[in-house]
Scaffold this motif. Structure first.
Motif, PDB file in Angstrom:
ATOM      1  N   ARG A 225      78.928  81.643 -27.414  1.00 11.84           N
ATOM      2  CA  ARG A 225      79.673  81.082 -26.289  1.00 11.84           C
ATOM      3  C   ARG A 225      79.850  82.074 -25.140  1.00 11.84           C
ATOM      4  NH1 ARG A 225      84.374  80.448 -30.067  1.00 11.84           N
ATOM      5  NH2 ARG A 225      85.820  82.163 -29.743  1.00 11.84           N
ATOM      6  N   GLY A 226      79.182  83.206 -25.244  1.00 10.30           N
ATOM      7  CA  GLY A 226      79.125  84.137 -24.128  1.00 10.30           C
ATOM      8  C   GLY A 226      80.348  85.002 -23.922  1.00 10.30           C
ATOM      9  N   THR A 227      81.187  85.151 -24.948  1.00 13.40           N
ATOM     10  CA  THR A 227      82.364  86.009 -24.833  1.00 13.40           C
ATOM     11  C   THR A 227      81.921  87.462 -24.684  1.00 13.40           C
ATOM     12  OG1 THR A 227      83.616  84.526 -26.266  1.00 13.40           O
ATOM     13  CG2 THR A 227      84.523  86.717 -25.913  1.00 13.40           C
ATOM     14  N   LYS A 228      82.446  88.135 -23.663  1.00 11.68           N
ATOM     15  CA  LYS A 228      82.115  89.544 -23.472  1.00 11.68           C
ATOM     16  C   LYS A 228      82.980  90.377 -24.411  1.00 11.68           C
ATOM     17  CE  LYS A 228      81.804  93.282 -20.052  1.00 11.68           C
ATOM     18  NZ  LYS A 228      82.380  94.275 -21.003  1.00 11.68           N
ATOM     19  N   ILE A 229      82.341  91.081 -25.301  1.00 10.37           N
ATOM     20  CA  ILE A 229      83.046  91.929 -26.273  1.00 10.37           C
ATOM     21  C   ILE A 229      82.409  93.317 -26.263  1.00 10.37           C
ATOM     22  CG2 ILE A 229      83.560  92.284 -28.723  1.00 10.37           C
ATOM     23  CD1 ILE A 229      83.690  89.282 -29.049  1.00 10.37           C
ATOM     24  N   ASP A 230      83.261  94.322 -26.119  1.00  8.89           N
ATOM     25  CA  ASP A 230      82.782  95.703 -26.120  1.00  8.89           C
ATOM     26  C   ASP A 230      82.971  96.384 -27.464  1.00  8.89           C
ATOM     27  OD1 ASP A 230      82.156  95.905 -23.186  1.00  8.89           O
ATOM     28  OD2 ASP A 230      84.299  95.462 -23.035  1.00  8.89           O
ATOM     29  N   LEU A 231      83.955  95.910 -28.223  1.00  4.19           N
ATOM     30  CA  LEU A 231      84.253  96.535 -29.513  1.00  4.19           C
ATOM     31  C   LEU A 231      84.806  95.487 -30.470  1.00  4.19           C
ATOM     32  CD1 LEU A 231      85.863  99.957 -30.227  1.00  4.19           C
ATOM     33  CD2 LEU A 231      86.944  97.937 -31.217  1.00  4.19           C
ATOM     34  N   VAL A 232      84.392  95.574 -31.716  1.00  7.27           N
ATOM     35  CA  VAL A 232      84.918  94.700 -32.765  1.00  7.27           C
ATOM     36  C   VAL A 232      85.693  95.545 -33.764  1.00  7.27           C
ATOM     37  CG1 VAL A 232      84.333  93.198 -34.709  1.00  7.27           C
ATOM     38  CG2 VAL A 232      83.119  92.960 -32.528  1.00  7.27           C
ATOM     39  N   TYR A 233      86.923  95.140 -33.988  1.00  4.89           N
ATOM     40  CA  TYR A 233      87.759  95.760 -35.026  1.00  4.89           C
ATOM     41  C   TYR A 233      87.871  94.764 -36.169  1.00  4.89           C
ATOM     42  CZ  TYR A 233      92.205  96.909 -37.385  1.00  4.89           C
ATOM     43  OH  TYR A 233      93.194  97.171 -38.314  1.00  4.89           O
TER      44      TYR A 233
END
Length: 336
Positions: A225-233
């Motif tokens: 869905r195109g969510t901008k994510i820089d880091l996943v915790y």
């Protein structure tokens, strides 16, 4: 549990020993080791363990370690470990079955706190010492709780996220089973560490139930869905590794995302290796508590006093120390 034949004399002696133990420590009855009938003073105490879900790598490793460390104590006999398979009703039944067997010590890693609380209280009322391992219950009617400091681990993960995003950024959080205390504390610690860093936003949160396939699926949905994510915790390494795998398969959309996990298992497909391979920027050692549980069970069985709460230390694992930490905690030659 089938009792071994005894003479009237040995039965009377065992009964007297049982009464003395019950007065001293509220423990259940002792069982004489029939394999050593010549040694009247040697007793073996049965230990029942209900595990929340063997399918989780952390819990599978915990089981192996508990079996290994229990063998270090001549006074313990660990019964086959019961797997609740993330099913509360199944786990309640398992605990009740151990109570009916009159085990001398009961260890429980609750799947969820509320459903297991009455069963733990039932064991307590039956004078069976109970060790709560990793996840808490909503009663203090147990002998000892053993687990890590999940709030502190979450806070350290948050501090690592701040360092990893010096210019700010967007975070996706994959949480464990929402009803469990470790999940709640890992979330709270992380969010507290982000306070004052308004340029870092948690833009996505989902329950991953501690499972790697869930981590993969959630990450795929976020990317789709195109969510901008820089880091996943992620609240454990399997979910972080699953999410990283999804990002790696997404090409350019996922190549710059950073991942942080928790568990730090020294196994080939665990979090420490993932850090060494560059899949995770860091993870946090969450000790299984197996060694402490075996020691505590032995002490309880012998009628000794134990600490009500045993909090285990964590270690931040990065590329700089991953190799040393792996060597330190690698038990493959012992538990496989």
């Amino acid at each position: 549990m089938t009792a071994h034949p005894r003479t009237r004399k040995s039965l009377a002696a065992a009964t007297a020993a049982t009464a003395a133990l019950a007065l001293a420590a509220g423990c259940a009855s002792k069982t004489e080791d029939s394999s050593d009938a010549g040694d009247k003073d040697k007793k073996v105490f049965t230990v029942g363990y209900s595990q929340a879900n063997n399918a989780e790598p952390y819990r599978a490793q915990l089981n192996k370690q508990l079996e290994y460390f229990a063998k270090k104590y001549d006074n313990l006999k660990l019964l086959p470990i019961a797997d609740a398979k993330q099913d509360n009703a199944r786990q309640v039944s398992q605990v009740q079955n151990f109570i009916q067997q009159k085990v001398d010590v009961l260890i429980v890693s609750p799947n969820e706190p509320d459903p297991l609380t009455p069963a733990v209280e039932q064991a307590c009322q039956s004078k069976i010492p109970v060790i709560i391992l990793d996840r808490d219950v909503k009663t203090d009617c147990y002998s000892s709780f053993i687990g890590g400091d999940n709030y502190q681990i979450g806070k350290q993960a948050g501090e690592a996220a701040v360092k990893a995003l010096p210019d700010g950024g967007s975070v996706g959080e994959i949480r464990g089973l929402l009803s469990t205390d470790p999940q709640k504390q890992r979330h709270k610690g992380f969010m507290d560490a982000l306070k004052g860093h308004d340029d870092i936003k948690v833009v996505e949160q989902r329950e991953g139930k501690w499972l790697q396939p869930e981590g993969t699926k959630i990450m795929q949905q976020w990317l789709a869905r195109g969510t901008k994510i820089d880091l996943v915790y992620a609240h454990n390494d399997p979910m972080a590794i699953g999410a990283q795998s999804a990002a790696a398969g997404a090409g350019a959309k996922g190549k710059d995302i950073k991942f942080i996990g928790i568990d730090g298992l020294a196994i080939p497909d665990g979090g420490i290796r993932a850090v060494q391979q560059g899949k995770l920027i860091g993870t946090y050692l969450y000790p299984t508590g197996a060694e402490e549980a075996a020691k505590t069970a032995s002490e309880l069985a012998a009628g000794k006093k134990v600490e009500k709460k045993q909090t285990l230390d964590t270690v931040e694992i990065t590329k700089d120390n991953a190799e040393d930490i792996y060597k330190q905690y690698d038990m493959s030659q012992k538990v496989d």
